[in-house]
Design a protein around this motif. Structure first.
Motif, short mmCIF file in Angstrom:
data_model
loop_
_atom_site.label_atom_id
_atom_site.label_comp_id
_atom_site.label_asym_id
_atom_site.label_seq_id
_atom_site.Cartn_x
_atom_site.Cartn_y
_atom_site.Cartn_z
N ARG A 245 -8.47 -0.84 -12.12
CA ARG A 245 -8.77 -1.68 -11.43
C ARG A 245 -9.18 -1.09 -10.20
NH1 ARG A 245 -5.10 -3.62 -13.25
NH2 ARG A 245 -3.48 -4.05 -11.64
N LEU A 246 -10.60 -1.46 -10.66
CA LEU A 246 -11.76 -1.04 -9.10
C LEU A 246 -12.88 -2.67 -8.45
CD1 LEU A 246 -14.20 1.75 -8.65
CD2 LEU A 246 -15.11 -0.78 -7.71
N TYR A 247 -12.46 -2.77 -7.07
CA TYR A 247 -12.86 -3.60 -6.62
C TYR A 247 -13.93 -3.67 -5.47
CZ TYR A 247 -9.16 -5.98 -9.04
OH TYR A 247 -7.93 -6.49 -10.38
N ALA A 248 -14.69 -3.32 -5.39
CA ALA A 248 -15.99 -3.30 -4.34
C ALA A 248 -15.29 -4.35 -2.93
CB ALA A 248 -17.12 -3.76 -4.97
N ASN A 249 -16.25 -4.02 -1.33
CA ASN A 249 -15.92 -4.80 -0.41
C ASN A 249 -17.03 -5.01 0.35
OD1 ASN A 249 -14.61 -3.46 1.69
ND2 ASN A 249 -13.72 -1.94 0.25
N ARG A 250 -17.19 -5.36 0.94
CA ARG A 250 -18.50 -5.31 2.31
C ARG A 250 -18.11 -4.85 3.18
NH1 ARG A 250 -19.21 -10.21 0.01
NH2 ARG A 250 -20.63 -10.72 -1.21
N THR A 251 -16.87 -3.28 3.66
CA THR A 251 -17.26 -2.82 4.32
C THR A 251 -16.43 -1.25 3.83
OG1 THR A 251 -14.58 -3.37 4.41
CG2 THR A 251 -15.89 -4.77 5.45
N GLY A 252 -16.12 -1.01 2.69
CA GLY A 252 -15.92 0.19 2.80
C GLY A 252 -15.45 0.74 1.34
N PHE A 253 -15.06 2.11 1.22
CA PHE A 253 -14.88 1.83 -0.36
C PHE A 253 -14.34 1.12 -1.06
CE2 PHE A 253 -14.99 6.67 2.38
CZ PHE A 253 -16.16 6.96 0.64
N PRO A 254 -14.19 1.29 -2.45
CA PRO A 254 -13.51 0.27 -2.79
C PRO A 254 -12.23 1.00 -2.80
CG PRO A 254 -15.60 1.21 -3.97
CD PRO A 254 -15.41 1.88 -3.38
N GLN A 255 -11.09 -0.45 -3.68
CA GLN A 255 -9.83 -0.44 -3.69
C GLN A 255 -9.65 -0.68 -5.30
OE1 GLN A 255 -7.65 -4.04 -2.98
NE2 GLN A 255 -5.85 -2.91 -3.65
N VAL A 256 -8.77 0.57 -5.45
CA VAL A 256 -8.43 1.31 -6.40
C VAL A 256 -7.38 0.93 -7.15
CG1 VAL A 256 -9.15 2.80 -8.94
CG2 VAL A 256 -10.32 2.97 -7.01
N ILE A 257 -6.76 0.43 -8.03
CA ILE A 257 -5.43 -0.06 -8.76
C ILE A 257 -5.24 0.49 -10.01
CG2 ILE A 257 -3.94 -1.50 -9.24
CD1 ILE A 257 -5.72 -3.79 -7.03
N HIS A 258 -4.36 1.20 -10.44
CA HIS A 258 -3.95 1.04 -11.22
C HIS A 258 -2.35 1.66 -12.00
CE1 HIS A 258 -6.63 5.33 -10.65
NE2 HIS A 258 -5.92 5.55 -9.14
N SER A 259 -2.71 0.73 -13.21
CA SER A 259 -1.37 0.74 -13.45
C SER A 259 -1.43 1.09 -15.25
CB SER A 259 -0.39 -0.69 -13.52
OG SER A 259 -2.11 -1.46 -14.12
N ALA A 260 0.34 1.09 -15.87
CA ALA A 260 0.01 1.33 -16.73
C ALA A 260 1.32 0.04 -18.10
CB ALA A 260 0.90 2.32 -16.89
N LYS A 261 0.79 -0.78 -19.17
CA LYS A 261 0.80 -1.65 -19.62
C LYS A 261 1.43 -0.55 -20.67
CE LYS A 261 -1.20 -5.25 -19.43
NZ LYS A 261 -2.18 -5.14 -18.32
N ARG B 240 0.80 -0.91 0.29
CA ARG B 240 -0.28 0.20 0.05
C ARG B 240 0.45 1.49 0.16
NH1 ARG B 240 -5.03 -1.12 4.14
NH2 ARG B 240 -5.41 1.09 3.34
N LEU B 241 2.23 1.22 0.43
CA LEU B 241 2.84 1.85 0.32
C LEU B 241 3.52 2.74 -1.15
CD1 LEU B 241 5.57 1.00 3.10
CD2 LEU B 241 3.31 2.95 3.21
N ILE B 242 3.06 1.92 -1.78
CA ILE B 242 3.30 2.25 -3.71
C ILE B 242 2.31 2.21 -4.13
CG2 ILE B 242 5.70 1.70 -2.99
CD1 ILE B 242 5.52 -0.62 -4.45
N GLY B 243 0.95 2.33 -3.68
CA GLY B 243 -0.20 2.46 -4.30
C GLY B 243 -1.08 0.41 -4.26
N GLY B 244 -0.49 -0.07 -3.67
CA GLY B 244 -1.86 -0.87 -3.46
C GLY B 244 -1.85 -2.14 -4.55
N PRO B 245 -0.93 -2.92 -5.17
CA PRO B 245 -1.29 -3.29 -6.74
C PRO B 245 -1.73 -4.54 -6.56
CG PRO B 245 1.25 -3.27 -5.93
CD PRO B 245 0.67 -2.48 -5.28
N LEU B 246 -2.16 -5.15 -5.27
CA LEU B 246 -2.46 -6.39 -4.80
C LEU B 246 -3.80 -6.44 -4.15
CD1 LEU B 246 0.29 -7.96 -3.97
CD2 LEU B 246 -0.49 -8.34 -6.46
N PRO B 247 -4.60 -6.93 -3.84
CA PRO B 247 -6.06 -7.46 -3.94
C PRO B 247 -6.03 -7.13 -2.18
CG PRO B 247 -6.03 -8.53 -5.47
CD PRO B 247 -4.64 -8.19 -5.29
#
Length: 199
Positions: free
Chosen positions: A89-105, A56-63
């Motif tokens: 990529r946006l991943y919802a969860n049942r306890t709060g705001f969704p996780q959003v992951i950004h990357s560039a190919k 998470r210190l570098i953007g949280g690239p894993l679920p």
């Protein structure tokens, strides 16, 4: 045809037509591809959960969450700076705001394709087709410090990342991510079932 150029003619022809279409689509001029779906599988062992939190210190690239049957949205836009693609990529969860992951190919690096997650960190990707499934495998992690591009030693790397794009029929597909470590086993496994939202 940039993804097409990374595969042999035989491998490309082995892909389902809908997969070929998705990976030859150009998104210039502000166009966006949108894929909507649900997370169907998530598992992380204890080292995997710890790694996800540390990153998470570098953007949280894993679920970060293990919720299943929750909404997920993936958008792909053109990266104007490099000519590659920005994946969000946006991943919802049942306890709060969704996780959003950004990357560039980016169509660069030793294999012709790399995933850039920010903070100077990128991962080279090998692209293959296995049983009609488009597969991206990590082929080394890199850190850019100013003009220097340094390869991360294998003992410091998070493990072998494997991403699949598997056609399921009816214009639906599975996006799957697996991270395996030689000492700590399967750190993370996630799958989602998606469909393309046509404009």
């Amino acid at each position: 045809m940039r993804f097409r150029a990374l595969l042999s003619d035989e491998d490309w022809q082995d892909l389902p037509p809908d997969v070929q279409r998705r990976f030859t689509k150009r998104l210039a001029g502000g166009r966006t591809a949108v894929y909507v779906g649900r997370i169907t599988k998530v598992h992380a062992n204890l080292p995997g959960k710890l790694l996800s939190q540390i990153l998470r210190l570098i953007g949280g690239p894993l679920p970060l969450f293990d919720d299943v049957d929750v909404p997920s949205v993936v958008t792909v836009t053109e990266d104007v700076e490099t000519g590659g693609q920005i994946w969000t990529r946006l991943y919802a969860n049942r306890t709060g705001f969704p996780q959003v992951i950004h990357s560039a190919k980016r169509f660069a690096g030793p294999t012709g394709l790399e995933e850039y997650i920010g903070f100077g960190i990128s991962m080279a990707l090998d692209v293959t087709v296995e049983d009609r499934v488009l597969t991206f495998r990590s082929a080394g992690y890199y850190l850019r410090l100013g003009p220097l591009r340094l390869r991360v030693p294998r003992w410091l790397a998070p493990g072998a990342l494997n991403v699949i794009h598997r056609e399921e029929g009816g214009q639906s597909f599975v996006f799957g991510l697996t991270l395996d470590h030689p000492l700590f086993g399967r750190l993370v496994h996630q799958e989602g079932l998606y469909r393309e939202e046509m404009p």
